[in-house]
Scaffold this active site. Structure first.
Site, PDB file in Angstrom:
ATOM      1  N   TYR A  33      71.391  41.271  35.591  1.00 49.95           N
ATOM      2  CA  TYR A  33      72.026  42.494  36.064  1.00 49.95           C
ATOM      3  C   TYR A  33      71.393  42.915  37.404  1.00 49.95           C
ATOM      4  O   TYR A  33      70.163  42.937  37.532  1.00 49.95           O
ATOM      5  CB  TYR A  33      71.875  43.585  34.995  1.00 49.95           C
ATOM      6  CG  TYR A  33      72.316  44.936  35.487  1.00 49.95           C
ATOM      7  CD1 TYR A  33      73.622  45.133  35.946  1.00 49.95           C
ATOM      8  CD2 TYR A  33      71.439  46.013  35.520  1.00 49.95           C
ATOM      9  CE1 TYR A  33      74.019  46.371  36.427  1.00 49.95           C
ATOM     10  CE2 TYR A  33      71.832  47.250  35.990  1.00 49.95           C
ATOM     11  CZ  TYR A  33      73.127  47.422  36.450  1.00 49.95           C
ATOM     12  OH  TYR A  33      73.517  48.637  36.929  1.00 49.95           O
ATOM     13  N   ASP A  57      67.012  41.303  27.247  1.00 47.93           N
ATOM     14  CA  ASP A  57      68.030  42.325  27.482  1.00 47.93           C
ATOM     15  C   ASP A  57      69.241  41.874  26.661  1.00 47.93           C
ATOM     16  O   ASP A  57      69.914  40.905  27.007  1.00 47.93           O
ATOM     17  CB  ASP A  57      68.346  42.394  28.987  1.00 47.93           C
ATOM     18  CG  ASP A  57      69.425  43.429  29.309  1.00 47.93           C
ATOM     19  OD1 ASP A  57      70.205  43.779  28.401  1.00 47.93           O
ATOM     20  OD2 ASP A  57      69.504  43.854  30.478  1.00 47.93           O
TER      21      ASP A  57
HETATM   22  C1  LIG Z   1      72.801  43.684  31.199  1.00 43.78           C
HETATM   23  C2  LIG Z   1      72.473  45.074  31.668  1.00 43.78           C
HETATM   24  N1  LIG Z   1      71.221  45.521  31.562  1.00 43.78           N
HETATM   25  C3  LIG Z   1      70.872  46.767  31.957  1.00 43.78           C
HETATM   26  C4  LIG Z   1      71.805  47.623  32.524  1.00 43.78           C
HETATM   27  C5  LIG Z   1      71.383  49.007  32.979  1.00 43.78           C
HETATM   28  O1  LIG Z   1      71.782  49.967  32.056  1.00 43.78           O
HETATM   29  P1  LIG Z   1      72.245  51.459  32.419  1.00 43.78           P
HETATM   30  O2  LIG Z   1      73.439  51.358  33.313  1.00 43.78           O
HETATM   31  O3  LIG Z   1      72.527  52.065  31.076  1.00 43.78           O
HETATM   32  O4  LIG Z   1      71.095  52.117  33.109  1.00 43.78           O
HETATM   33  C6  LIG Z   1      73.125  47.198  32.651  1.00 43.78           C
HETATM   34  C7  LIG Z   1      74.138  48.083  33.259  1.00 43.78           C
HETATM   35  O5  LIG Z   1      75.206  47.645  33.655  1.00 43.78           O
HETATM   36  C8  LIG Z   1      73.473  45.887  32.209  1.00 43.78           C
HETATM   37  O6  LIG Z   1      74.728  45.413  32.328  1.00 43.78           O
END
Ligand SMILES: Cc1ncc(COP(=O)(O)O)c(C=O)c1O
Length: 378
Positions: A98, A170
């Site tokens: 991400y 993640d």
């Molecule tokens: C795989 C992944 N990890 C972390 C995040 C970050 O999360 P947040 O947008 O809730 O801060 C995202 C957001 O798109 C994501 O797709």
């Protein structure tokens, strides 16, 4: 309890005062004490809040973990995890991840002396090659965003454990319904709860789940010390969303398969990335570690240009062009200019993130309607 029962019952109890079956929204910042230190376990809502406690306990159960901690966003959870490290420590992370994670690693924490290495963890041997005495954490994201690469969690976790390296997954794309990394030997899981777990595109939240009590203590300390906590109203909404997580995920997977197969057969489409295809690079691993293959799909166009991607993205009607994923509504996005704009072009091209790459978050509408929408846009 099996997953569906846990989604509805784990960690939540009827309100002892009134019998309310739904967890109340404890909209309070503080709690009255009878005398200093004599209280019901709650002193201040940055530290603890009863609505948040029930959500944290529910999430822990869904991931087969001992404890859970919730944050005001997925990034808040990631920030908290990196704060386990100190200057000089090194992290090995998958290179297809991400964009916001890449951004916080390189633009925030490199300034504090933490070093990050990015490599394709889809090939587990790449991990061992980068390990040195300063390596303190391995960061996996699987399936990856947006290339849907699959990382062999068990293999990487085993190597990490043997070298005293903290392993983190993640698990946002899979959700706890499709994959439980703690069962595969990792130390910590993080989620952007914003996505499948909440499922209704109305909350931003993050979570960390684990088993180790010392890590819980350290992370809860950072959670309270730094303060990136969610409000009780959002915790309530997520608790409500989770009650249908298993049902939603089944439909996301069913629709995902139909859309992926349609795209694969379309003459204007070049590559389709979806871990359910038998010819996907790590399909065998996906089959081993996931219950099903999910509703996230990326594809490229034979006319590989930003203009042709933009044309598709502005022509769909049911697929809304928007950041985010994992909601009941279908969404489409252009990683190169949206979620992954913070990754330099040369870096993203290395992992196949070309200009025409389009990412779909297939929702739970009728699959025929979704396919008709994609067909007219193509
Ligand atoms: C795989 C992944 N990890 C972390 C995040 C970050 O999360 P947040 O947008 O809730 O801060 C995202 C957001 O798109 C994501 O797709």
């Amino acid at each position: 309890m099996k997953f569906a029962t846990k989604a509805i019952h784990a960690g939540v109890h009827p309100d002892p005062e009134t019998g309310a079956i739904m967890t109340p929204i404890y909209q309070t910042s503080t709690y009255v004490q009878r005398s200093p230190g004599d209280h019901e376990g709650y002193e201040y809502s940055r530290t603890h809040n009863p609505t948040r406690t029930q959500l944290q306990d529910n999430l822990a159960a869904l991931e087969n973990g001992q404890w859970g901690l919730c944050f005001s966003s997925g990034m808040g959870a990631i920030d908290t995890l990196v704060k386990l490290l100190k200057p000089g420590d090194e992290v090995i992370a998958t290179n297809d991840l991400y964009g916001g994670t890449y951004r916080i690693f390189t633009k925030v924490y490199e300034n504090y002396g933490v070093k990050f290495h990015f490599t394709d963890l889809g090939n587990a041997e790449n991990f061992e090659k980068l390990i040195n005495e300063n390596t303190k954490m391995v960061w996996m994201e699987t399936p990856t965003n947006p290339m849907l690469t699959i990382i062999d969690i068990e293999t990487i976790a085993k190597v990490a454990m043997s070298k005293n390296i903290l392993s983190v997954v993640d698990n946002t794309f899979a959700s706890p319904y499709l994959q439980n990394p703690l069962d595969l030997g990792v130390d910590l899981i993080m989620h952007s709860v914003t996505k499948y777990i909440n499922g209704h595109l109305d909350v931003v939240m993050g979570a960390i789940v684990g088993n180790d009590a010392t890590l819980q203590e350290r992370l809860a300390f950072i959670q309270n010390a730094c303060g990136a906590v969610p409000g009780p109203q959002d915790c309530f909404l997520v608790l409500r969303g989770i009650k249908t997580l298993h049902v939603r995920m089944e439909r996301h997977c069913e629709n995902g398969r139909k859309v992926a197969e349609f795209l694969k057969s379309h003459p204007k489409v070049d590559k389709v990335y979806w871990p359910g295809f038998a010819d996907h690079h790590n399909h065998v691993i996906a089959k081993k570690q996931m219950k099903n293959f999910g509703g996230m799909i990326s594809f490229t166009l034979k006319d590989d240009s930003i203009a042709s991607a933009e044309k598709f993205l502005s022509t769909t009607e049911l697929f809304s062009l928007a950041e985010s994923l994992g909601g009941v509504e279908s969404l489409c996005g252009h990683p190169a200019s949206m979620t992954h704009a913070s990754i330099p072009r040369e870096e993203r091209m290395k992992s196949g993130l070309v200009d025409s790459l389009i990412r779909l978050s297939v929702g739970i509408e009728d699959a025929d309607d979704l396919i008709a929408d994609i067909n007219q846009a193509l």
